[in-house]
Scaffold this motif. Structure first.
Motif, PDB file in Angstrom:
ATOM      1  N   CYS A  35       0.883  -1.275   0.136  1.00 28.63           N
ATOM      2  CA  CYS A  35      -0.060   0.167  -0.172  1.00 28.63           C
ATOM      3  C   CYS A  35       0.870   1.258  -0.007  1.00 28.63           C
ATOM      4  N   ARG A  36       1.940   1.081   0.317  1.00 33.96           N
ATOM      5  CA  ARG A  36       2.905   2.385   0.391  1.00 33.96           C
ATOM      6  C   ARG A  36       2.976   3.263  -0.723  1.00 33.96           C
ATOM      7  N   SER A  37       2.816   2.841  -2.005  1.00 35.80           N
ATOM      8  CA  SER A  37       3.117   3.457  -3.186  1.00 35.80           C
ATOM      9  C   SER A  37       1.896   4.181  -3.520  1.00 35.80           C
ATOM     10  N   SER A  38       0.690   3.641  -2.957  1.00 38.48           N
ATOM     11  CA  SER A  38      -0.745   4.239  -3.154  1.00 38.48           C
ATOM     12  C   SER A  38      -1.065   5.370  -2.236  1.00 38.48           C
ATOM     13  N   PHE A  39      -0.185   5.873  -1.417  1.00 35.13           N
ATOM     14  CA  PHE A  39      -0.465   7.130  -0.635  1.00 35.13           C
ATOM     15  C   PHE A  39       0.825   8.170  -1.203  1.00 35.13           C
ATOM     16  N   TYR A  40       0.443   9.481  -1.066  1.00 37.80           N
ATOM     17  CA  TYR A  40       1.281  10.455  -1.498  1.00 37.80           C
ATOM     18  C   TYR A  40       1.046  11.716  -0.698  1.00 37.80           C
ATOM     19  N   TRP A  41       2.039  12.549  -0.705  1.00 37.13           N
ATOM     20  CA  TRP A  41       1.912  13.757   0.063  1.00 37.13           C
ATOM     21  C   TRP A  41       2.125  14.855  -1.067  1.00 37.13           C
ATOM     22  N   ARG A  42       0.806  15.856  -0.884  1.00 38.16           N
ATOM     23  CA  ARG A  42       1.140  16.960  -1.685  1.00 38.16           C
ATOM     24  C   ARG A  42       1.742  18.177  -0.847  1.00 38.16           C
ATOM     25  N   ILE A  43       2.891  18.439  -1.053  1.00 38.28           N
ATOM     26  CA  ILE A  43       3.842  19.627  -0.098  1.00 38.28           C
ATOM     27  C   ILE A  43       3.326  20.790   0.048  1.00 38.28           C
ATOM     28  N   GLY A  44       3.071  21.379   1.088  1.00 38.08           N
ATOM     29  CA  GLY A  44       2.693  22.638   1.416  1.00 38.08           C
ATOM     30  C   GLY A  44       4.142  23.129   2.181  1.00 38.08           C
ATOM     31  N   ASN A  45       4.033  23.365   3.572  1.00 33.89           N
ATOM     32  CA  ASN A  45       5.161  23.803   4.359  1.00 33.89           C
ATOM     33  C   ASN A  45       6.169  22.558   4.577  1.00 33.89           C
ATOM     34  N   GLY A  46       5.745  21.316   4.197  1.00 34.40           N
ATOM     35  CA  GLY A  46       6.648  20.627   4.522  1.00 34.40           C
ATOM     36  C   GLY A  46       7.002  19.931   5.850  1.00 34.40           C
ATOM     37  N   SER A  47       6.196  20.394   7.035  1.00 34.11           N
ATOM     38  CA  SER A  47       6.431  20.324   8.130  1.00 34.11           C
ATOM     39  C   SER A  47       5.861  18.977   8.803  1.00 34.11           C
ATOM     40  N   SER A  48       4.853  18.575   7.946  1.00 36.02           N
ATOM     41  CA  SER A  48       4.296  17.172   8.353  1.00 36.02           C
ATOM     42  C   SER A  48       4.775  15.910   7.527  1.00 36.02           C
ATOM     43  N   VAL A  49       5.561  16.170   6.608  1.00 39.46           N
ATOM     44  CA  VAL A  49       6.007  14.867   5.544  1.00 39.46           C
ATOM     45  C   VAL A  49       7.264  14.398   5.924  1.00 39.46           C
ATOM     46  N   SER A  50       7.425  13.156   6.173  1.00 43.35           N
ATOM     47  CA  SER A  50       8.839  12.440   6.493  1.00 43.35           C
ATOM     48  C   SER A  50       9.649  12.670   5.152  1.00 43.35           C
ATOM     49  N   LEU A  51      10.855  13.053   5.511  1.00 43.83           N
ATOM     50  CA  LEU A  51      12.030  13.423   4.360  1.00 43.83           C
ATOM     51  C   LEU A  51      12.243  12.029   3.853  1.00 43.83           C
ATOM     52  N   TRP A  52      12.498  11.210   4.628  1.00 44.96           N
ATOM     53  CA  TRP A  52      12.890   9.822   4.323  1.00 44.96           C
ATOM     54  C   TRP A  52      12.012   8.620   3.796  1.00 44.96           C
ATOM     55  N   PHE A  53      10.937   8.607   4.530  1.00 45.44           N
ATOM     56  CA  PHE A  53       9.975   7.455   4.405  1.00 45.44           C
ATOM     57  C   PHE A  53       8.802   7.723   3.813  1.00 45.44           C
ATOM     58  N   ASP A  54       8.285   8.889   3.796  1.00 49.59           N
ATOM     59  CA  ASP A  54       6.914   9.343   3.076  1.00 49.59           C
ATOM     60  C   ASP A  54       7.222   9.360   1.440  1.00 49.59           C
ATOM     61  N   ASN A  55       6.041   8.863   0.951  1.00 50.66           N
ATOM     62  CA  ASN A  55       5.985   8.973  -0.551  1.00 50.66           C
ATOM     63  C   ASN A  55       5.714  10.407  -1.393  1.00 50.66           C
ATOM     64  N   TRP A  56       6.722  11.295  -1.290  1.00 49.20           N
ATOM     65  CA  TRP A  56       6.514  12.700  -1.837  1.00 49.20           C
ATOM     66  C   TRP A  56       7.193  12.916  -2.973  1.00 49.20           C
ATOM     67  N   HIS A  57       8.552  12.139  -2.963  1.00 52.05           N
ATOM     68  CA  HIS A  57       9.453  12.357  -4.403  1.00 52.05           C
ATOM     69  C   HIS A  57       8.955  11.602  -5.492  1.00 52.05           C
ATOM     70  N   PRO A  58       9.045  11.920  -6.780  1.00 46.50           N
ATOM     71  CA  PRO A  58       8.570  11.323  -7.833  1.00 46.50           C
ATOM     72  C   PRO A  58       8.871   9.777  -7.970  1.00 46.50           C
ATOM     73  N   ARG A  59      10.324   9.565  -7.508  1.00 44.25           N
ATOM     74  CA  ARG A  59      10.880   8.311  -7.587  1.00 44.25           C
ATOM     75  C   ARG A  59      10.197   7.360  -6.302  1.00 44.25           C
ATOM     76  N   GLY A  60       9.704   7.837  -5.402  1.00 47.03           N
ATOM     77  CA  GLY A  60       9.364   7.077  -4.336  1.00 47.03           C
ATOM     78  C   GLY A  60       9.986   7.623  -3.007  1.00 47.03           C
ATOM     79  N   PRO A  61       9.676   6.952  -1.910  1.00 51.84           N
ATOM     80  CA  PRO A  61      10.336   7.278  -0.783  1.00 51.84           C
ATOM     81  C   PRO A  61      11.980   6.996  -0.731  1.00 51.84           C
TER      82      PRO A  61
END
Length: 324
Positions: A35-61
């Motif tokens: 399920c990990r790749s099925s969730f994503y983050w739309r970045i705002g201020n970036g304070s809620s998103v894990s840099l290393w583990f959340d799926n925010w980058h186009p290539r994945g976590p």
């Protein structure tokens, strides 16, 4: 173990599965990789998103591309957020990400938004999650026939097991090495298999011919697959006689299987008249649930064949007496 204790100083996506936890929590942890790749983050201020583990980058976590040693050497801890990437401490990692030629999001004053890729609304639902993770196979031709509302649930389940060839016949149990003998309890001559029970044996074939004659249907005893395909083709429709024919076909298979089990496990003898009487009874009971049936030749013929009360051709009276 409490889930909060499990996630203390650890990210949900990489937290280790404990040896002792609830069944539900264990299953949730097992599904993370799917399920990990099925969730994503739309970045705002970036304070809620894990840099290393959340799926925010186009290539994945990013933890899939950086080892624990590289994360330690970067100067940004595992608890770092996206906002930390744009500080002096994140300059080294930012240069590496810029070299990948994938555009990085820009920070804003809005809040980060968590999204789900399973549907167009980007809101998580159980139905969309099931549709995403389920194994897809070619749709079978008989699914609308078996899972039709006119067939009782227990008959549906029995038909489904037969169609999937998962009905626990002795031939199936023999193939699994569970038993040593697999002779049909009806005749004690051939294997107790699906094709023999439905309707390769002369007695079950005679019951099938009885059913077909009562439903005024042409019938030929072919293999089970051919019989099921025939039923799924010619017994579909909203007409009363087709609804009763579908229902009684399910009842026919169910009672043959039930009497086979009675012989095998209760040492009872097969009584063909009893099977026929049971078919007649359940069909008459089912037919009485209908009202305002079209008074056509085929419906009248079916009504007389099964001995159904002709009240089915009258409208149901929903009026109630007035209270005093």
């Amino acid at each position: 173990m409490d889930s909060l204790d499990l996630l203390k100083k650890a990210n949900f996506w990489v937290a280790k599965k404990p040896t002792c936890c609830s069944w539900a929590w264990k299953k949730i942890l097992q599904l993370r990789a799917e399920c990990r790749s099925s969730f994503y983050w739309r970045i705002g201020n970036g304070s809620s998103v894990s840099l290393w583990f959340d799926n925010w980058h186009p290539r994945g976590p990013l933890n899939l591309y950086f080892s624990d040693l590289a994360i330690y050497a970067s100067g940004l801890p595992k608890q770092a957020t996206m906002a930390n990437l744009f500080t002096n401490c994140g300059a080294m990692i930012k240069r590496v990400l810029d070299s990948w030629a994938d555009p990085l999001p820009t920070l804003s004053h809005s809040s980060d938004r968590f999204g789900w890729k399973g549907n167009t609304s980007h809101l998580f639902t159980v139905a969309s999650a099931w549709d995403l993770i389920r194994r897809r196979k070619t749709r079978v031709s008989w699914h609308t026939f078996i899972w039709n509302n006119s067939i009782t649930s227990r008959y549906q389940f029995n038909l489904w097991l037969i169609a999937k060839r998962r009905l626990p016949t002795q031939a199936l149990l023999l193939s699994y090495g569970k038993i040593d003998s697999a002779l049909c309890p009806f005749c004690n001559e051939v294997l107790d298999s699906i094709d023999h029970l439905f309707f390769g044996y002369c007695i079950s074939a005679s019951i099938a011919f009885f059913w077909a004659s009562r439903c005024n249907l042409p019938w030929r005893n072919n293999s089970w697959v051919e019989n099921l395909n025939w039923a799924a083709t010619f017994l579909m429709g909203k007409e009363f006689y087709k609804c009763i024919a579908r229902f009684s076909f399910g009842a026919l298979c169910y009672y043959i299987w039930k009497h086979r089990n009675n012989i095998l496990f209760r040492e009872q003898s097969l009584s063909v008249p009893e099977v026929k009487n049971q078919l007649i009874k359940v069909d008459k009971d089912k037919a009485t649930t209908y009202r305002n049936v079209d008074d056509t030749y085929r419906n009248r013929r079916l009504q007389r064949s099964w001995g159904i009360d002709p009240i089915i051709f009258s409208a149901r009276d929903y009026s109630t007496s007035a209270s005093p």
